[in-house]
Design an enzyme around this catalytic site. Structure first.
Site, PDB file in Angstrom:
ATOM      1  CG  ASP A  44      30.340  43.187  34.284  1.00 59.86           C
ATOM      2  OD1 ASP A  44      30.640  41.975  34.343  1.00 59.86           O
ATOM      3  OD2 ASP A  44      31.114  44.093  34.652  1.00 59.86           O
ATOM      4  CE1 TYR A  47      35.651  45.983  38.903  1.00 57.20           C
ATOM      5  CE2 TYR A  47      35.725  47.092  36.777  1.00 57.20           C
ATOM      6  CZ  TYR A  47      36.379  46.482  37.834  1.00 57.20           C
ATOM      7  OH  TYR A  47      37.739  46.368  37.809  1.00 57.20           O
ATOM      8  NE  ARG A  88      44.204  49.341  15.523  1.00 55.24           N
ATOM      9  CZ  ARG A  88      44.943  50.170  14.790  1.00 55.24           C
ATOM     10  NH1 ARG A  88      46.068  50.650  15.275  1.00 55.24           N
ATOM     11  NH2 ARG A  88      44.578  50.523  13.578  1.00 55.24           N
TER      12      ARG A  88
HETATM   13  C1  PLP Z   1      37.238  42.990  37.295  1.00 57.30           C
HETATM   14  C2  PLP Z   1      35.917  43.336  36.757  1.00 57.30           C
HETATM   15  C3  PLP Z   1      35.793  44.039  35.555  1.00 57.30           C
HETATM   16  C4  PLP Z   1      36.978  44.604  34.818  1.00 57.30           C
HETATM   17  O1  PLP Z   1      37.841  43.671  34.316  1.00 57.30           O
HETATM   18  P1  PLP Z   1      39.401  44.041  34.105  1.00 57.30           P
HETATM   19  O2  PLP Z   1      39.868  42.931  33.252  1.00 57.30           O
HETATM   20  O3  PLP Z   1      39.994  44.096  35.470  1.00 57.30           O
HETATM   21  O4  PLP Z   1      39.440  45.360  33.405  1.00 57.30           O
HETATM   22  C5  PLP Z   1      34.534  44.273  35.072  1.00 57.30           C
HETATM   23  N1  PLP Z   1      33.447  43.871  35.733  1.00 57.30           N
HETATM   24  C6  PLP Z   1      33.521  43.207  36.885  1.00 57.30           C
HETATM   25  C7  PLP Z   1      32.262  42.796  37.561  1.00 57.30           C
HETATM   26  C8  PLP Z   1      34.749  42.928  37.438  1.00 57.30           C
HETATM   27  O5  PLP Z   1      34.814  42.321  38.617  1.00 57.30           O
END
Ligand code: PLP
Length: 398
Positions: free
Chosen positions: A189, A117, A64
């Site tokens: 992000d 998001y 993990r």
């Molecule tokens: C898809 C996405 C996520 C989340 O990623 P997952 O792997 O689907 O959980 C986060 N931020 C943005 C901008 C995304 O497009």
């Protein structure tokens, strides 16, 4: 392993996270399928317990907490984004949730961009608020104006640029400068740009998140997240991710490393094709607005040009007023732009979007429905023909 720090990012993407000399000359790193790690002695076992307790996470203790495969991927993305260390999670949303919960407690205040998001917004609304975190949304164009929203209990500012669905560019350095001065943690992000187009830590961000599900893996066949951290933020994020059970699987990590090797090539093609299609869409009578910061007349273009080293293949478009039936007639029968969530793979995708359901700081104004397109690596003329046929169906359904 060679020191790769002086190389161009294209070279780094190819050579990071692998070491043939340490692995019988095999080019790619081995995939460790692992839960248990055997210790030589009680002394060694106690050593790894001290290692975990101090948060150093140097050795390997248990599946993990990561394996050499996990570490190879973490090291590669860390090199590309310029950070101290990274933490792999089971998906992109996991990296977001682990990073937020690492720095927030009951009674703290979180400032979060209004265009983030959707599922990350839901995590704030449905979980963080339940645990006593105060959440304020700020408009993506806020820049220096964010200072007026700081409270004595503001602990985290969360950024995403460009915004999900609406693609506004945020002045990242303006925000991180103010946060650094006050000891506020910044989390961004970076999925749209990927490590190829934007390096958040070079612009003052503390924790940069990528959904490796998207461009890094690039083939629509796995779920994975990664958070690259500065030195003082690594231990809280690692402890929270491990302690909440967000670990990635070895085969998925291996495939993400495999995808990484072609990231620079793919990103250049995504940008080139998306720019051609976005420009073509601007000339269509059905289209009111194209939302793509790489276009010279986009409101975010100057900031994008200043801070980014490229653009991805994902953008939005706003149609002129039409009925739901017309929109469905267009999207239901696309042959290449198939209808589906996610993006960042080699293939094109389309989804209708509903930004007004996900805005609270600033009202979303548009004359008609909006669509998000992911421009894949197909031939551009084929993609344009697919969209052209879609517009013909839209007109016929009037
Ligand atoms: C898809 C996405 C996520 C989340 O990623 P997952 O792997 O689907 O959980 C986060 N931020 C943005 C901008 C995304 O497009």
């Amino acid at each position: 392993m060679n020191d790769l720090s002086a190389y161009h990012r294209d070279t780094q993407a190819l050579h990071a996270g692998r070491d043939p000399d340490a692995n019988e000359g095999v080019v790619n790193p081995p995939v460790y399928h692992c839960s248990t790690v055997i210790f030589e002695s009680v002394e060694e076992l106690l050593e790894t317990r001290r290692d975990r307790a101090s948060g150093a996470y140097v050795g390997f203790t248990y599946g993990r907490e990561g394996t050499p495969t996990t570490r190879a991927f973490e090291d590669a993305i860390t090199l590309l984004e310029g950070g101290y260390r990274a933490v792999v999670t089971s998906c992109g949303l996991g990296a977001i949730c682990a990073s937020l919960t690492a720095f927030l407690s009951a009674g703290d205040h979180l400032l979060i961009v209004d265009s983030l998001y959707g599922p990350a917004r839901a995590f704030c609304e449905d979980f963080l608020k339940k645990f006593g975190v105060e959440v304020t949304y700020y408009p993506p164009s806020i820049g220096d104006g964010i200072e007026a929203l700081f409270q004595p209990n503001t602990k985290v500012v969360y950024l995403e640029s460009p915004g999900s669905l609406t693609f506004e560019i945020t002045d990242v350095p303006a925000i991180t400068r103010l946060c650094r001065a006050r000891g506020i943690t910044t989390i961004m992000d970076n999925t749209w740009g990927s490590p190829f187009c934007f390096r958040p830590l070079s612009h003052g961000v503390d924790v940069s998140i990528n959904a490796a599900t998207k461009y890094i893996s690039g083939h629509s066949d796995l779920m994975l997240g990664i958070a690259v951290c500065t030195e003082d933020k690594f231990i809280p994020v690692k402890k929270t991710a491990s302690g909440s059970g967000y670990c990635g699987g070895p085969d998925d990590i291996y495939m993400a490393l495999r995808g990484l090797r072609t990231l620079p090539l793919r990103m250049r093609q995504h940008q080139q094709s998306a720019t051609r299609i976005a420009t073509w869409l601007q000339g269509r009578p059905e289209v009111a607005r194209v939302l793509y910061p790489a276009l010279p007349d986009d409101p975010g273009h100057a900031l994008w040009k200043r801070d980014f080293t490229g653009a991805s293949g994902l953008f939005g478009l706003v149609l002129n007023a039409c009925t739901d039936r017309q929109l469905a007639a267009m999207l239901d029968h696309m042959k290449l732009f198939r209808l589906g969530y996610s993006w960042g793979g080699y293939e094109s995708l389309a989804v209708p979007t509903y930004p007004s359901d996900l805005r609270s700081a600033q009202k979303w104004e548009a004359p008609g429905p909006s669509i998000r397109l992911h421009v894949g690596l197909e031939n551009v003329d084929d993609l344009i023909a697919d969209l052209e046929a879609g517009f013909a169906r839209l007109a016929a359904a009037a």
